[in-house]
Design a protein around this motif. Structure first.
Motif, PDB file in Angstrom:
ATOM      1  N   GLU A 231       1.081 -82.074 -59.808  1.00 12.39           N
ATOM      2  CA  GLU A 231       0.546 -82.588 -61.072  1.00 12.39           C
ATOM      3  C   GLU A 231       0.868 -84.073 -61.217  1.00 12.39           C
ATOM      4  OE1 GLU A 231       1.014 -81.725 -65.900  1.00 12.39           O
ATOM      5  OE2 GLU A 231       2.603 -81.145 -64.502  1.00 12.39           O
ATOM      6  N   TYR A 232       2.041 -84.471 -60.780  1.00 12.62           N
ATOM      7  CA  TYR A 232       2.504 -85.856 -60.880  1.00 12.62           C
ATOM      8  C   TYR A 232       1.558 -86.810 -60.147  1.00 12.62           C
ATOM      9  CZ  TYR A 232       5.695 -89.828 -59.974  1.00 12.62           C
ATOM     10  OH  TYR A 232       6.272 -91.068 -59.866  1.00 12.62           O
ATOM     11  N   ASP A 322       4.195 -84.533 -68.536  1.00 16.33           N
ATOM     12  CA  ASP A 322       4.992 -83.404 -68.021  1.00 16.33           C
ATOM     13  C   ASP A 322       6.373 -83.367 -68.670  1.00 16.33           C
ATOM     14  OD1 ASP A 322       6.010 -85.693 -66.884  1.00 16.33           O
ATOM     15  OD2 ASP A 322       6.156 -84.880 -64.855  1.00 16.33           O
ATOM     16  N   ARG A 325       8.670 -80.083 -68.307  1.00 17.80           N
ATOM     17  CA  ARG A 325       9.197 -79.865 -66.963  1.00 17.80           C
ATOM     18  C   ARG A 325      10.226 -80.928 -66.594  1.00 17.80           C
ATOM     19  NH1 ARG A 325       5.981 -78.805 -61.192  1.00 17.80           N
ATOM     20  NH2 ARG A 325       7.860 -78.087 -60.110  1.00 17.80           N
TER      21      ARG A 325
END
Length: 398
Positions: A231-232, A322, A325
């Motif tokens: 995702e990063y 994010d 997380r």
């Protein structure tokens, strides 16, 4: 005992070789200590001279030329030439580095691992075998509950803080004895207030992610696989290819520089398509402090470099897609809450980010003034005397 065994299990064959260097260096270090009893040894990462260590070294060489001080840096590093014109240098991680490390009156570094071999030195220092004086200049302002910086994990004699709330938090939570933590400001902050040219440039500089980083023998080469599916990486690839970002930059007359964290450099070195107003740089070719100084706006996520940017009274925006997380798998939140204490708006989506960015670029002065009181409370010391205070703090512990 469990922690000791865990650390022992992380010692590699390469580290064992350094253990032999430690024993071999004991005698010559003893002789050097008699010859140069007041030598200070200073460093950052082995390849660098551009952070608090370097700027403090420059200050001491200029203002206290009689002080015996040596800088440790890899001999063929691009930054080595910056040091050679100032004074004596020693090869980082070399046998000679071990001798100087053991002989020094005080060891000063901007990084917890700033020593000939981090694994071996950790075992020697934290478990009381090696009782040398060590000063932690820090690389960035500590704002999270970072257990790796607890006194039980460092045994640092002096912990330098760059901000007042940071100082209060470290004193309260990190377990250092009274007088071991000092608020002086960072050495590199002195340069930030010097007159400098500012461009119509946005700096995009996110930090790394612990769950995506796997250290290797080369600290700047991330050996973790399949990062492009994370995702990063996808979030920043989308942003850099965004036609809306391109529009915002073009209409307001700005360009954007993407500067990934050193731990993520190898991920972004190739294969990223960008618009004509977007450029990708990294630590190998550019100095982050120079980019901070020449940029007029910043986008970051949780990076403490935002503090440097705010120190110059410049507007920024946080992009935290994010957040949950990051808190669960990277660093637990400390005293600094971005919505309450941050120096710019917080965006959770790309759409929110670009909206905030456009507002800032249209009126950067008002954007910066909106957070002025927070900046002043966070940095009560902004007087270009940070290195001077650090020097005195080091002298005090001697």
């Amino acid at each position: 005992m469990r922690r000791f065994l865990k650390k022992l299990g992380q010692v590699s064959i390469w580290d064992i070789g350094h253990l032999f260097l430690f024993f071999l260096a004991l005698l010559p270090a003893g002789l050097l200590r008699k010859k140069r009893p007041h030598m200070w040894l200073i460093c950052e990462y082995g390849q660098e001279a551009r952070d608090n260590g370097y700027w403090f070294y420059r200050y001491v060489r200029a203002e206290h030329p009689g002080q015996d001080i040596v800088y440790a840096i890899t001999a063929n590093a691009p930054d080595a030439k910056k040091v050679s014109g100032l004074g004596e240098a020693v090869g980082y991680g070399s046998f000679r580095h071990w001798i100087y490390y053991l002989a020094a009156e005080v060891n000063i570094s901007s990084h917890k691992g700033g020593k000939p071999n981090a694994a071996v030195c950790y075992l020697l220092e934290v478990y009381g075998v090696l009782k040398n004086r060590r000063v932690f200049l820090q690389h960035g302002i500590t704002k999270d509950l970072a257990e790796l910086f607890f006194y039980s994990n460092t045994k640092m004699r002096l912990f330098i803080c760059g901000a007042k709330p940071e100082y209060d938090y470290v004193c309260e939570k990190f377990g250092y004895p009274e007088g071991y933590v000092k608020y002086t400001g960072f050495a590199r902050f002195d340069r930030l207030l010097e007159a400098h040219t500012v461009k119509n440039q946005v700096l995009l500089a996110p930090t790394w992610r612990r769950w995506l980083y796997e250290a290797s023998s080369d600290p700047y080469n991330n050996s973790k696989k399949d990062l492009n599916q994370s995702e990063y990486v996808k979030a920043y690839q989308r942003l850099l290819r965004s036609s809306e970002l391109e529009r915002v930059l073009e209409e307001n007359g700005y360009e954007l520089v993407f500067f990934p964290h050193r731990n993520m450099t190898s991920v972004f070195e190739s294969g990223i398509e960008t618009g004509k107003y977007i450029h990708i740089e990294n630590w190998k070719t550019r100095d982050l402090q120079e980019l901070l100084m020449e940029s007029s706006c910043m986008i970051t996520d949780y990076s403490s470099t935002a503090m440097d940017f705010a120190y110059m009274d410049k507007p920024l925006v946080y992009y935290q897609f994010d957040q949950e997380r990051f808190r669960n798998e990277h660093f637990e939140e400390g005293y600094f809450h971005y919505e309450r204490d941050g120096f710019g708006p917080v965006a959770k989506t790309e759409k929110e980010l670009l909206s905030h960015l456009e507002q800032i670029l249209k009126d950067p002065v008002s954007a910066a003034e909106a957070y002025q009181k927070r900046i002043e409370a966070f940095f009560p010391l902004r007087d270009m005397k940070n290195s001077e205070r650090i020097y005195q703090a080091v002298k005090d512990i001697l």
